[in-house]
Design a protein around this motif. Sequence first.
Motif, PDB file in Angstrom:
ATOM      1  N   HIS A 179      41.756   5.798  83.104  1.00 51.93           N
ATOM      2  CA  HIS A 179      42.458   6.337  84.267  1.00 51.93           C
ATOM      3  C   HIS A 179      42.538   7.854  84.130  1.00 51.93           C
ATOM      4  O   HIS A 179      42.926   8.373  83.077  1.00 51.93           O
ATOM      5  CB  HIS A 179      43.866   5.732  84.353  1.00 51.93           C
ATOM      6  N   PRO A 180      42.184   8.608  85.191  1.00 53.07           N
ATOM      7  CA  PRO A 180      42.172  10.076  85.095  1.00 53.07           C
ATOM      8  C   PRO A 180      43.520  10.698  84.732  1.00 53.07           C
ATOM      9  O   PRO A 180      43.567  11.741  84.085  1.00 53.07           O
ATOM     10  CB  PRO A 180      41.740  10.525  86.496  1.00 53.07           C
ATOM     11  N   ASP A 181      44.612  10.058  85.136  1.00 49.71           N
ATOM     12  CA  ASP A 181      45.940  10.635  84.867  1.00 49.71           C
ATOM     13  C   ASP A 181      46.586  10.083  83.608  1.00 49.71           C
ATOM     14  O   ASP A 181      47.235  10.805  82.858  1.00 49.71           O
ATOM     15  CB  ASP A 181      46.877  10.404  86.061  1.00 49.71           C
ATOM     16  N   ASN A 182      46.416   8.780  83.390  1.00 51.45           N
ATOM     17  CA  ASN A 182      47.037   8.139  82.216  1.00 51.45           C
ATOM     18  C   ASN A 182      45.991   7.341  81.439  1.00 51.45           C
ATOM     19  O   ASN A 182      45.929   6.118  81.559  1.00 51.45           O
ATOM     20  CB  ASN A 182      48.169   7.199  82.655  1.00 51.45           C
ATOM     21  N   PRO A 183      45.189   8.021  80.612  1.00 48.98           N
ATOM     22  CA  PRO A 183      44.157   7.299  79.859  1.00 48.98           C
ATOM     23  C   PRO A 183      44.768   6.249  78.936  1.00 48.98           C
ATOM     24  O   PRO A 183      45.773   6.505  78.274  1.00 48.98           O
ATOM     25  CB  PRO A 183      43.463   8.402  79.047  1.00 48.98           C
ATOM     26  N   ASN A 184      44.170   5.073  78.915  1.00 45.85           N
ATOM     27  CA  ASN A 184      44.635   3.949  78.101  1.00 45.85           C
ATOM     28  C   ASN A 184      44.580   4.321  76.606  1.00 45.85           C
ATOM     29  O   ASN A 184      43.511   4.638  76.090  1.00 45.85           O
ATOM     30  CB  ASN A 184      43.707   2.746  78.395  1.00 45.85           C
TER      31      ASN A 184
END
Length: 205
Positions: A6-11
């Motif tokens: 995810h661009p905002d909250n990388p796993n």
Amino acid sequence: MLLTLHPDNPNPRHLKTIVECLKDGGVIIYPTDTVYGMGCDISQHKAIERICRIKHINPAKAQFSFICYDLSHLSDYARSVDTPTFRMLKKALPGPYTFILPASRQVPRMLKQKKDTVGIRVPDNNISRAIVKELGNPILSTSLPIEAYVEEYTDPEIIHEKFENIVDIVIDGGPGGMQFSTVVDCTGSEPELIREGLGSFEEIV
């Protein structure tokens, strides 16, 4: 392997997989705030040599840049950055710029060009910066081994299809761009525009 982040909250689990791959000498393709790039851990000589083979280039002549998390490690890899230059870097970064600076002793010898310089990049992209932060040192970065960035190379799934047998991980961070970073040489008395790209040179000087 294709890993979606995810661009905002990388796993965090995926980030760990990527960082372990880099520490093991892996090569990745990842998103930036411009085009998708290819990279490895700057301390992994075998990985650097592998990228040079993929791109058919001589390590001594290659023009790589370092992807950094922020400017806190600047003095580790660049020397004698004066106040006006530092102010310009602070104004421009994170952003679509590459700054050519005098290289410090910590830059691996095989990466120093004859001029003894290093390209520093802090992309405005959470994924690439999160990887660097977890890794603890910069990623060596270069463009993909292709003739030109056309529409298909903005799609990470197509990139994966073409390069899955060449690199270890392709990161899907959403569509990429087709414009490169603006390159500014800061090794002379005045900043010099080397390549006009996505970033505006006039806005930062």
